[in-house]
Design a protein around this motif. Sequence first.
Motif, PDB file in Angstrom:
ATOM      1  N   VAL A  49       0.847  -1.288  -0.028  1.00 36.28           N
ATOM      2  CA  VAL A  49       0.004   0.004  -0.093  1.00 36.28           C
ATOM      3  C   VAL A  49       0.916   1.362  -0.068  1.00 36.28           C
ATOM      4  CG1 VAL A  49      -1.758   1.342   1.209  1.00 36.28           C
ATOM      5  CG2 VAL A  49      -1.983  -0.990   1.073  1.00 36.28           C
ATOM      6  N   LYS A  50       1.925   1.258   0.786  1.00 31.95           N
ATOM      7  CA  LYS A  50       2.973   2.346   0.785  1.00 31.95           C
ATOM      8  C   LYS A  50       3.321   2.396  -0.562  1.00 31.95           C
ATOM      9  CE  LYS A  50       4.425   1.848   5.616  1.00 31.95           C
ATOM     10  NZ  LYS A  50       5.583   1.403   6.370  1.00 31.95           N
ATOM     11  N   GLN A  51       3.898   1.478  -1.192  1.00 31.44           N
ATOM     12  CA  GLN A  51       4.578   1.545  -2.495  1.00 31.44           C
ATOM     13  C   GLN A  51       3.515   2.235  -3.562  1.00 31.44           C
ATOM     14  OE1 GLN A  51       7.558   1.246  -3.334  1.00 31.44           O
ATOM     15  NE2 GLN A  51       8.347   0.579  -1.130  1.00 31.44           N
ATOM     16  N   SER A  52       2.311   1.944  -3.337  1.00 35.69           N
ATOM     17  CA  SER A  52       1.353   2.425  -4.274  1.00 35.69           C
ATOM     18  C   SER A  52       1.010   3.905  -4.179  1.00 35.69           C
ATOM     19  CB  SER A  52       0.130   1.371  -4.317  1.00 35.69           C
ATOM     20  OG  SER A  52      -0.790   1.971  -3.448  1.00 35.69           O
ATOM     21  N   ILE A  53       1.186   3.924  -2.823  1.00 37.91           N
ATOM     22  CA  ILE A  53       0.604   5.765  -2.392  1.00 37.91           C
ATOM     23  C   ILE A  53       1.992   6.553  -2.708  1.00 37.91           C
ATOM     24  CG2 ILE A  53       0.645   7.381  -0.547  1.00 37.91           C
ATOM     25  CD1 ILE A  53      -0.807   5.007   1.098  1.00 37.91           C
ATOM     26  N   LEU A  54       2.998   5.995  -2.680  1.00 40.16           N
ATOM     27  CA  LEU A  54       4.359   6.873  -3.138  1.00 40.16           C
ATOM     28  C   LEU A  54       4.490   6.812  -4.684  1.00 40.16           C
ATOM     29  CD1 LEU A  54       6.972   5.342  -0.653  1.00 40.16           C
ATOM     30  CD2 LEU A  54       6.032   7.721  -0.631  1.00 40.16           C
ATOM     31  N   ALA A  55       4.041   5.766  -5.209  1.00 42.50           N
ATOM     32  CA  ALA A  55       4.037   5.790  -6.864  1.00 42.50           C
ATOM     33  C   ALA A  55       3.007   6.888  -7.358  1.00 42.50           C
ATOM     34  CB  ALA A  55       3.572   4.406  -7.459  1.00 42.50           C
ATOM     35  N   MET A  85      -5.931   4.260   0.091  1.00 44.05           N
ATOM     36  CA  MET A  85      -5.970   3.235   1.153  1.00 44.05           C
ATOM     37  C   MET A  85      -6.673   2.244   0.848  1.00 44.05           C
ATOM     38  SD  MET A  85      -3.405   4.124   3.233  1.00 44.05           S
ATOM     39  CE  MET A  85      -3.505   3.807   4.953  1.00 44.05           C
ATOM     40  N   GLU A  86      -7.254   1.936  -0.355  1.00 42.45           N
ATOM     41  CA  GLU A  86      -8.366   1.380  -0.593  1.00 42.45           C
ATOM     42  C   GLU A  86      -8.010  -0.473  -0.439  1.00 42.45           C
ATOM     43  OE1 GLU A  86      -9.655   1.356  -4.709  1.00 42.45           O
ATOM     44  OE2 GLU A  86      -7.505   1.191  -5.458  1.00 42.45           O
ATOM     45  N   ASN A  87      -6.599  -0.696  -0.262  1.00 45.74           N
ATOM     46  CA  ASN A  87      -6.181  -1.985  -0.161  1.00 45.74           C
ATOM     47  C   ASN A  87      -5.582  -2.161   1.418  1.00 45.74           C
ATOM     48  OD1 ASN A  87      -6.881  -2.779  -2.755  1.00 45.74           O
ATOM     49  ND2 ASN A  87      -4.915  -1.831  -3.545  1.00 45.74           N
ATOM     50  N   HIS A  88      -5.695  -1.107   2.228  1.00 50.01           N
ATOM     51  CA  HIS A  88      -5.538  -1.170   3.489  1.00 50.01           C
ATOM     52  C   HIS A  88      -6.666  -1.567   4.269  1.00 50.01           C
ATOM     53  CE1 HIS A  88      -3.619  -0.204   7.192  1.00 50.01           C
ATOM     54  NE2 HIS A  88      -4.392   0.579   7.736  1.00 50.01           N
ATOM     55  N   HIS A  89      -6.526  -2.718   5.049  1.00 45.65           N
ATOM     56  CA  HIS A  89      -7.640  -2.994   5.694  1.00 45.65           C
ATOM     57  C   HIS A  89      -7.154  -3.119   7.065  1.00 45.65           C
ATOM     58  CE1 HIS A  89      -9.377  -4.072   1.910  1.00 45.65           C
ATOM     59  NE2 HIS A  89      -8.589  -4.977   1.597  1.00 45.65           N
TER      60      HIS A  89
END
Length: 162
Positions: A49-55, A85-89
């Motif tokens: 999730v962090k990687q996708s936010i940073l990207a 954060m859609e993939n952060h549960h």
Amino acid sequence: MGANEDQEIGEDGDPKAFLIEISWTETYPQTPPVISMNAFFNNTISSAVKQSILAKLQEAVEVNLGTAMTYTLFEYAKDNKEQFMENHHPGNSTPTPIANIVSVEAPSTAPSSKKKDKKEQLSKAQKRKLADKTDHKGELPRGWDWVDVVKHLSKTGSKDDE
């Protein structure tokens, strides 16, 4: 010297809140700032999730290169918090991936499998005793190892009793 600024995205207590840290280089805004999510605040967020936010933030950086963009980036993160954060549960589902990671990396899984082997070699009397103590899932009931405070104190006595 470069400077940096932290911004919490989301309200306090929001399970999907996260913290972005932006560090400016001396050549900012001609060169992109360094964006980090390594803050302890983010320790419940998976690295994926962090990687996708940073990207996604990196894409916003490229669009705004050459202009002062810190405020823009923070606003962009706030506007897209739900999507980011859609993939952060948060909550119940997080322990599962963490447990998987631990079992892959740590050799600590070996001792637990030995314990299972021993359980199968118990005598019938031992099994019966174990079954009496445990519930239908084989787990000990809550509080099975609690100390009865009153009993404990009556055995030990207080320092005043002489």
